[in-house]
Design a protein around this motif. Structure first.
Motif, mmCIF file in Angstrom:
data_model
loop_
_atom_site.group_PDB
_atom_site.id
_atom_site.type_symbol
_atom_site.label_atom_id
_atom_site.label_comp_id
_atom_site.label_asym_id
_atom_site.label_seq_id
_atom_site.Cartn_x
_atom_site.Cartn_y
_atom_site.Cartn_z
ATOM 1 N N HIS A 80 -31.392 26.694 -16.262
ATOM 2 C CA HIS A 80 -30.419 28.049 -16.663
ATOM 3 C C HIS A 80 -29.569 28.617 -15.650
ATOM 4 O O HIS A 80 -28.745 29.008 -16.378
ATOM 5 C CB HIS A 80 -31.756 28.911 -17.132
ATOM 6 C CG HIS A 80 -31.349 30.254 -17.679
ATOM 7 N ND1 HIS A 80 -30.843 30.198 -19.014
ATOM 8 C CD2 HIS A 80 -30.968 31.440 -17.215
ATOM 9 C CE1 HIS A 80 -30.398 31.710 -19.319
ATOM 10 N NE2 HIS A 80 -30.652 32.325 -18.289
ATOM 11 N N GLY A 95 -33.436 37.750 -14.848
ATOM 12 C CA GLY A 95 -34.579 37.228 -14.254
ATOM 13 C C GLY A 95 -34.194 36.535 -12.771
ATOM 14 O O GLY A 95 -35.310 36.193 -12.076
ATOM 15 N N PHE A 114 -32.285 47.111 -13.403
ATOM 16 C CA PHE A 114 -31.629 47.801 -14.464
ATOM 17 C C PHE A 114 -32.641 48.308 -15.624
ATOM 18 O O PHE A 114 -32.807 49.471 -16.028
ATOM 19 C CB PHE A 114 -30.435 47.297 -14.925
ATOM 20 C CG PHE A 114 -29.039 47.397 -14.168
ATOM 21 C CD1 PHE A 114 -28.505 48.537 -14.552
ATOM 22 C CD2 PHE A 114 -28.808 46.571 -13.032
ATOM 23 C CE1 PHE A 114 -27.445 48.897 -13.950
ATOM 24 C CE2 PHE A 114 -27.462 46.762 -12.387
ATOM 25 C CZ PHE A 114 -26.731 48.009 -12.766
ATOM 26 N N GLY A 157 -31.902 47.536 -20.553
ATOM 27 C CA GLY A 157 -31.435 48.936 -20.230
ATOM 28 C C GLY A 157 -29.877 49.063 -19.609
ATOM 29 O O GLY A 157 -29.448 49.786 -19.079
ATOM 30 N N GLY A 168 -24.094 35.811 -15.172
ATOM 31 C CA GLY A 168 -25.285 36.598 -15.660
ATOM 32 C C GLY A 168 -24.942 37.717 -16.248
ATOM 33 O O GLY A 168 -24.143 38.394 -16.011
ATOM 34 N N GLY A 169 -26.105 38.312 -17.048
ATOM 35 C CA GLY A 169 -26.016 39.621 -17.946
ATOM 36 C C GLY A 169 -25.464 40.792 -16.999
ATOM 37 O O GLY A 169 -24.613 41.460 -17.434
ATOM 38 N N ASN A 200 -21.644 44.621 -15.589
ATOM 39 C CA ASN A 200 -21.549 46.139 -15.253
ATOM 40 C C ASN A 200 -20.260 46.584 -14.758
ATOM 41 O O ASN A 200 -19.660 45.772 -13.812
ATOM 42 C CB ASN A 200 -22.672 46.224 -14.094
ATOM 43 C CG ASN A 200 -22.962 47.822 -13.704
ATOM 44 O OD1 ASN A 200 -22.143 47.934 -12.632
ATOM 45 N ND2 ASN A 200 -23.792 48.346 -14.385
HETATM 46 O O1 KG4 Z 1 -28.145 36.829 -18.404
HETATM 47 P P1 KG4 Z 1 -28.793 37.578 -19.099
HETATM 48 O O2 KG4 Z 1 -28.335 38.026 -20.463
HETATM 49 O O3 KG4 Z 1 -30.425 37.039 -19.354
HETATM 50 C C1 KG4 Z 1 -31.060 36.526 -18.378
HETATM 51 O O4 KG4 Z 1 -30.716 35.494 -18.228
HETATM 52 O O5 KG4 Z 1 -31.845 37.099 -17.817
HETATM 53 O O6 KG4 Z 1 -29.118 39.059 -18.204
HETATM 54 C C2 KG4 Z 1 -29.685 40.115 -19.096
HETATM 55 C C3 KG4 Z 1 -29.657 41.306 -18.161
HETATM 56 C C4 KG4 Z 1 -30.644 42.242 -18.576
HETATM 57 O O7 KG4 Z 1 -31.517 43.029 -17.612
HETATM 58 C C5 KG4 Z 1 -29.579 43.684 -18.976
HETATM 59 O O8 KG4 Z 1 -30.085 44.675 -18.889
HETATM 60 C C6 KG4 Z 1 -28.331 43.205 -18.033
HETATM 61 O O9 KG4 Z 1 -28.405 41.771 -17.772
HETATM 62 N N1 KG4 Z 1 -27.228 43.801 -18.394
HETATM 63 C C7 KG4 Z 1 -26.567 44.663 -17.614
HETATM 64 C C8 KG4 Z 1 -25.344 45.085 -18.502
HETATM 65 N N2 KG4 Z 1 -25.504 44.139 -19.494
HETATM 66 C C9 KG4 Z 1 -26.555 43.732 -19.524
HETATM 67 N N3 KG4 Z 1 -27.166 45.056 -16.383
HETATM 68 C C10 KG4 Z 1 -25.954 45.997 -15.968
HETATM 69 N N4 KG4 Z 1 -24.743 46.539 -16.628
HETATM 70 C C11 KG4 Z 1 -24.439 46.167 -17.920
HETATM 71 N N5 KG4 Z 1 -23.411 46.504 -18.693
#
Ligand code: KG4
Length: 342
Positions: free
Chosen positions: A111, A138, A166, A179, A269-270, A274
């Motif tokens: 992943h 994760g 977060f 969040g 990653g997500g 930010n």
């Molecule tokens: O990569 P992702 O979509 O899924 C995983 O593989 O985990 O990441 C999800 C994470 C979540 O914890 C979410 O709160 C965070 O990314 N996230 C952010 C923002 N948008 C999503 N964290 C900080 N600022 C953002 N704008």
């Protein structure tokens, strides 16, 4: 080479069709976020069930939107680790069945390797070597990407992932799940110097990080304010929190760039969505003369296009799986191929 790619490691069911690694014909994503929001986090059993319900329809829609038939598919790729085991198994079994029926190779994909590959989709000119910081719900890893499939971990979190931190902080502030985005939005009107928050260090491991102390500090701040009946300045706490996370991530990633001498830094990653982290990276890279790559928001989160992209390079490197392919909740990113894993 046309790859049908499947992603189901957490709370997004995703199916994509990707040609020759970098041309995305379609990128279907079904987010389960609304199903889990009421619980304040992903409920694994609900995630697995939802994947089962939507995955076939999503694959049919992908074929229809791309205007291709099943006979056009040359290989099937699937995320097999790391992630929620029940969720991963849905995608793995769907992919195994598809590869068997279509009589095409099956390509297993890590992943986080997929998250790194999201940068290839966003930036057609990007090629290894480069440093990549992968920050998601994760995982939090700093990697040296020496080749498309030659990826070495330099360091990472010793406890919570950045995204997890977060999400937990958002819960303390009464914000919805997931969040990260709400904290990001709230932080824009806050004073990032108002609350002094800890930035974790790991002695003797310059690339490693720790977010559990930061999480505890936020919980204690909110708790103490509640007990004293003092109002909490939520925008400033969110801004101070974003600053602390950024101060953990940015200097370590820049250190990796300096030490490896690659001059290119990708963020994936997500959490890469930010705005504070993005702008701190932009400033640091501009000052150091380093080219920065951050995918657009849609490619930062979980999607199957990035899996199809990485799968192409895994395929070229000879990676294949059989119909005995399993799924794993944990797996090192440096493992190439999945042969012989119990
Ligand atoms: O990569 P992702 O979509 O899924 C995983 O593989 O985990 O990441 C999800 C994470 C979540 O914890 C979410 O709160 C965070 O990314 N996230 C952010 C923002 N948008 C999503 N964290 C900080 N600022 C953002 N704008």
């Amino acid at each position: 080479m046309l790859i049908l790619a499947i992603e189901s490691s957490c709370d997004e069911t995703a199916v994509a069709l990707v040609r020759d690694g970098r041309e995305v014909l379609t990128d279907q994503i079904f987010s389960q976020a609304a199903l889990h929001a009421v619980y304040g986090g992903v409920v694994p059993e609900i995630a697995s069930r939802s994947h089962v319900e939507v995955i076939s329809q999503l694959a049919d829609r992908a074929l229809a939107e791309a205007g291709v038939t099943r006979a056009d598919i040359d290989a099937v790729a699937v995320t097999c680790a790391p992630g929620l085991i029940g969720a991963l198994l849905v995608g793995v079994n769907f992919a195994k069945a598809a590869a068997l029926v279509l009589d095409v190779p099956l390509i297993p994909v890590h992943h986080v390797r997929g998250h790194i590959a999201a940068n290839y989709l966003a930036y057609p000119e990007l090629e290894p070597p480069f440093v990549c910081l992968a920050i998601s719900g994760g995982n939090t890893l700093i990697c040296g990407v020496r080749g498309y499939t030659d990826i070495r971990v330099l360091g990472g979190t010793r406890d919570d992932a950045a995204g997890e931190c977060f999400d937990k902080t958002a819960r303390v502030l009464g914000l919805p799940y997931p969040g990260g985005k709400p904290i990001d939005e709230l932080s824009r009107t806050g004073d990032d110097q108002k609350y002094p928050l800890p930035v974790g260090h790991v002695d003797g491991s310059p690339y490693d990080m720790s977010f559990s102390g930061l999480k505890t500090a936020v919980v204690n701040l909110a708790h103490n304010a509640g007990q004293k009946g003092e109002p909490l300045d939520a925008p400033s706490l969110a801004a101070s929190f974003c600053r602390a996370v950024s101060e953990s991530l940015v200097p370590r990633a820049m250190l990796a760039v300096r030490e490896l001498g690659y001059r290119k830094l990708a963020v994936a990653g997500g959490v890469a969505a930010n705005s504070r982290i993005r702008s701190d990276f932009q400033a640091a890279c501009a000052a150091a003369g380093v080219r920065l790559f951050i995918p657009p928001m849609r490619l930062c989160g979980d999607n199957a296009a990035m899996i199809g992209c990485q799968a192409y390079y895994e395929y070229l490197a000879g990676v294949r799986a059989g119909s005995d392919l399993n799924a794993w909740a944990n797996m090192e990113i440096s493992e190439v191929g999945f042969h012989g894993r119990a």
